[in-house]
Structures are given as C-alpha cells and as structure tokens.
Enzyme design. Sequence first.
Site, short mmCIF file in Angstrom:
data_model
loop_
_atom_site.label_atom_id
_atom_site.label_comp_id
_atom_site.label_asym_id
_atom_site.label_seq_id
_atom_site.Cartn_x
_atom_site.Cartn_y
_atom_site.Cartn_z
N ASP A 263 39.81 42.86 45.49
CA ASP A 263 38.84 42.70 44.41
C ASP A 263 39.59 42.96 43.10
OD1 ASP A 263 35.31 43.51 44.26
OD2 ASP A 263 36.58 42.37 42.91
C1 GLC Z 1 34.18 41.68 40.60
C2 GLC Z 1 33.37 41.78 41.87
C3 GLC Z 1 33.66 40.69 42.86
C4 GLC Z 1 34.07 39.43 42.12
C5 GLC Z 1 35.40 39.72 41.45
C6 GLC Z 1 35.92 38.53 40.64
O1 GLC Z 1 34.52 42.96 40.13
O2 GLC Z 1 33.40 43.00 42.56
O3 GLC Z 1 32.48 40.51 43.66
O4 GLC Z 1 34.20 38.35 43.04
O5 GLC Z 1 35.34 40.87 40.62
O6 GLC Z 1 35.10 38.31 39.54
#
Ligand code: GLC
Length: 735
Positions: A263
């Site tokens: 993430d």
């Molecule tokens: C965010 C979220 C995730 C998302 C990623 C990219 O913090 O936790 O669900 O896909 O970053 O935006």
Amino acid sequence: MTESKLEKLFSEMTLKEKIGQLIQLESGCFASEQSAVTGPAAKLGIDQEMISNSGSVLNAFGAEKIYQIQKKYMEESRLGIPLLFMNDVIYGYHTIFPIPLGLGATWNSELIQEDFREIAKEAASDGIMVTFSPPADLIRDARWGRCLEMASEDPCLLSRYASAMVTGLHNDGKKGECLAACVKHFAGYSAVEAGREYNSVDMGERMLRENYFPAYKAAVESGCELVMTGFNTINGIPATGNQWLVKEVLRKEWGFDGIVISDYAAVEELITHGVAENEEQAAKMAIEATVDIDMQSSCYALWLEKMAENGKIAEQQVNDACWRILCLKNRLGLFENPYYGCNKLSDKESSEEKRICLARESAEKSCVLLKNDGVLPLKKEQKVALIGPYADSRDITGLWAVFADREKTVTLKKAMKEYAGESRIAYAKGCDFLDEYSNLGNFGNIKADSIPKLTEEEAKIAEMEAVDLAAISDVVVMAAGEHILQSGEAGSRTDISLPEVQKKLLKKLRKTGKKIVLVLFNGRPMALNDIQDDCDAILEAWFPGTEGGHAISRILYGVTNPSGRLSVSFPYSAGQEPLSYLRFSTGRPPQENNERFTSRYLDCPNEALFPFGYGLSYHSSNLKNLRLDKKMLKAGEHIQVEAEITNTGTVAGTETIQLYIRDICGSVVRPVLELKDFRQISLSPGETKIISFQITEEMLRFWRSDMSYGSEPGKFYVFIGLNSRDLLKEEFELL
Ligand code: GLC
C-alpha cells in the site's frame, strides 16, 4: 509477445532496469522533467533515471494524459517496456456505483459482476490497466471508516462479492476493455484495534482463517492478478514485511503467483512501525516477504541495487518480482499496444446509457428500508418538504469516487422534482452537515477547510425556514447523514450516530407533528437508536453514486419496491463495537430474566438494533414449512432443505431467503449462526414459491482444534429466515 521473446527481453535488462520495474510512483513524477525536482519524486529523492526506469504509475487519469505519459516514456525507454497505469477505481470511474457497503446490501453477485464489467470498460477506455479493487476486508467494527469500501461482515457473502467483482473487472479478458484486479488490503486490515485507522491487528490464526482470509482467497481463486498488502500489522509483524502472511499463506498455500504490491509508502512505514531501522532494512524485509512493487516510497529505488550487489539480498528476489511484473504487462498486451484501451470505448453513447441504468438499478437494490410505519411509499400529489444537507448535494458518491463526473450526479432534489413536479417538492437545507469541519483533514480534492459553513445567524434562519416549511407540508423527507469526509480512508470515529447539528434539526422537525422520512447517506453502519423514534421511516441509502437521486426517489414513491437487506449489523451504540452476528455463545449467554452474571451489558442489548440480513419492503412475506428430506448427513451426500415463501402483500417484491447453520458442539467453539447460502426470489402479490437449499458436508468444515480444516460429526441446527434474527429452525446430524 511469446514467453521466449519475453525471456529474451528479460535477459537483456540490467539490474537497475529490473529494479525500476518494482517501483510505482504518483503520476506527478511523470508529468514533466521538472516534476522530478519539484514533484512528489523530489520528496523521495528519486532521480530522473530511476523515474525513467520505473514500472508503473499511480492514479494518472484521462486518456490524453495517460497517452502522453506513455508516449514520452516509450520514446525514452531503452528496451521499450511500457508503463502499467494503476488507479483506485474502487466502485466506479466517471460513473459512480453505490459504495461496496451498499452493493453488499443487494445480495446480488450477478448484478455486482455486471457493474464491475461496466466499470472496467469505462476506466480501460481512459487507458487504465489495473485497479486497486476489490477491497475485501471483512467488516467487524463500524468505528472504522473504510467499512465504506467493504461489502459485508460475513465471510461467505464477502467472498461471493469479491469473486464477482474480480470476474466483472476481467470482462472476459477483452483487452482494452478489462482491468487487472488487485484485491486488498491483505490481510485483516479491518480488524484494527479500537476501530482506529492504521492501528495494529492481533488475532488468533483461526479467526484470521475462518473470517478474514476467505474473501481474499476467493479473489485469488477468481484470478485477481495483484494483492495489496495492508498498512496494518498482523500479530506484531506489518503485513508488508510479513513472510508468513505473504510467502507462506498467499504464495505457497494459496498458490498465488501474481504481483504483490505494497500500500501507499507501506514499505517505508516498516521503519515507523519499528521493525526496520532504515530504508535499507525496510527494503530487505519487504522484498524477502516477496512484495514485488514498492508504491510511492524510495526504499526499493535507493537500496535494492546496493543490497543485491553486496549480497545482502539474493538478486533472484529482484528477478522474480520483475518477471511477475513483465508477465502481467505481457498478458495485457502492452508490448503490442502500450496505450491499452485509450479511447477504445467506441460506442461511448450506448455503453454510457447501459452504465447509467446499471448504476440506478444497483443504487435502488442497495437501499435498505429500516423502518416504515406506512408513511412510505409517498403519493405523487403530496406536498413534500425536502430538508437536510444531502437533499441537494452531489456528495452522494462517497470518498473514493476520485474520478467521478460530478456533473452527472443526480441529487435527490432534482430527481424528486422530476418525478413529482416542481410545485410539490419544496426544499430547505435546514442545517450544515456538521458544526465543525477542521478536524476532518483533506482527501484528494476534498478540502475540509474549504467546506462552506453557515454563520450562526444564517444557521438560525436555515433551521427556522426548514421548520416553517415542514409545518405547511404534508410530509417531511430529511436527507441527512455523515459528511463525505467522515468515512472512508482515515475516517475512524468514536461517535457513529447522526451528527449533532442534524439531530437537533430532526428533533425540531419532529415537533411540527408531520410524518418524517429519514434518508440516510453514510459510509458505515450507524448507531440510530437515539433518533429512530423521531422518524416514521428510515431509508438507508449509503453513498448511492451517480444515480442516487433517481434511485431513492423511485423507492420513496413506490416505483421500486425496496429489496435491500443489510450485509452488516447496525448497533444500538458504538460501545457494542466490534459487533457481528457471527458471535459465540460464551459460557454464560444472556438469560430472559436479565440474570446479572451473564455475558451482557448493563446499559445496552447485545444484539444489533438492525441485524445482519434485515430490511423491509412495501410488501409483507410469510416464510413457513421448513422441512428436511433427511435428518442424517453422510459425507458425499446432501440434505435437501425446503420451505415455502408467500407474498402476503399487495405489491410484487423480492425476498432474500437466508440459510444459516449452527454447529452445536465442536472441538472449538462455533458461532451461534453462520450464513451458508441464500436465494433471492421475486413474488407477485399472493404468490407462493418453494425455496430449496442443499446442505453438504463441505459447508460444515472449519479450522478444528488442531488447525486442520474439516468437518466433525455431531448435531447441527439449520435455520432459514428473511434476516438473521427471525428464523425457522430444524435439526440434523452429520455422521
Ligand atoms: C491508499 C489506500 C489504498 C489505495 C492506495 C493507492 O492509502 O489504502 O486502498 O489503493 O493508497 O491510492
């Protein structure tokens, strides 16, 4: 290209180029050269060479922009390896569908699959190739803001939804009209302690395997190409560096050979978690857990090459990760067409109409009628006072609708006026969403400090106008709920009731003596006990998306008979959280006589205010004559379960008949109720249908005391019902 050609290409890559494939950066890093200095990459200390080598882009959108980034990139790429464009297309792109929590209330996997097929086509036509969806974290705690993105508290239901979303996104593999799917956030992210975002997660392996793993596994078994590791720890080790979780369970046990992506900056966060002293250690921990892509951190970019050269990590780790990424690019046909679906959606008009119809149907079927004393459906000729901060708001698409075409969003006011006529719908805002916004922070282009607020004087006038309007109307429809920034990512709250300023208005409206229909917009189960008596009807609309106004209006006026059933439990109070219908008996279950020494609260019931599976319709139904064709079940056989359902109402409607079991005694404690199957059927007024299910030995399997997975002989209850509370019961035995 053929695998042998891909292998040849791979063999020509330098170590630096291979590591580049493992890096994902925000689109701002690719906009132009100077962005490497002043853009997001600058903060990461990543130089232009590394940007030119990176393998994927986060959240670029718009066909022209994606085309330009890819074109420039390909012109500069030594080996012509295209960029992968990945986005958060969670429940819609420009056309927004209901949030997954709402879709969860449809109990209709086929519909959800169709929704995601259309979502994929729309996003792919902008050149997007991968979406960070489906989110498949099991809901357990309504204080957690990301309930919004999750479809259920039940593993059986959530698994079906995750599978349907992946299959829909794949759209039969039509290149340029499908998306590679990324199930997230692996694993157990929703079980954060105290419902507080990004907090730690500690639970026994059995709880993980019984409840939290199944939906991710269902997505993997449906062919999702990526898995995103969550921000959370699992039993002391962050998911992004957790070898047991990623290498052992996901890759070895489940056979996942796709891409694992961290993430956002989660590799770097291994340092702040306190399991890595620096970026080098963080990079080592993540790559050795087989995390292939480092999203928006500099750990891989700055340290993998050094560590591979000095033997601190095996270069094979980099090779394996890079190969998995190249294989995905090849499967998407990017070497032949690096622009993927850019502007491919030739029949934009017809597909637009289909998308809008699906969005409306899904929004209608996601709405749950929680209370109705008969005030609904409204009559067209009634004079309606439409009041509240959501009545004329386009913020009904939820927090992750980052690419929504807001101009297309139909407000409730617009839809009701269209249907009933301008003169019959009188609008008054009545109050702001909240008294205060400053603590909400910003999310994308939603800035808390730019949210308009009424002055004290304006607020008094707004309230007075609303109350006066109510007094001269036949009925009040109050459109209220959480502000869009109060749920979604980083939206944890300890008070999950209706915002104070809205409660105050509701109480004032109640004093007019008019019938009140509350339409709720929210991204979590809410605690409605303190206002349910102030409303004569409550329609849960969640964040219904682009067609939300039309969908709600059609339900309010009875054009559509509501069929949504909760896929989560609504508590009396936040104090009950985490709350689920999947609970254990305990050694001292509560007694009728309120015996003190039992497992109960002194100040609140144990049960949900509105239970899992619950919802009302404009028709009534009668479920009866539960019968089994045998009482003894052997492995390899099944028990036929039947019952009769009659529409005892005056309008046609849809019912969702739910099948639950209870394993009365096992080698470990077993839930008092477990959903195992359901049927959705439509009935004309007075019509009776036979519903049938099959109980098999496979349905009775669980993680036993020795952590083997299987069933155990013994007695079981089988239940069927229209929700998880009002049930018919029979008994059988597994031999
Ligand atoms: C965010 C979220 C995730 C998302 C990623 C990219 O913090 O936790 O669900 O896909 O970053 O935006």
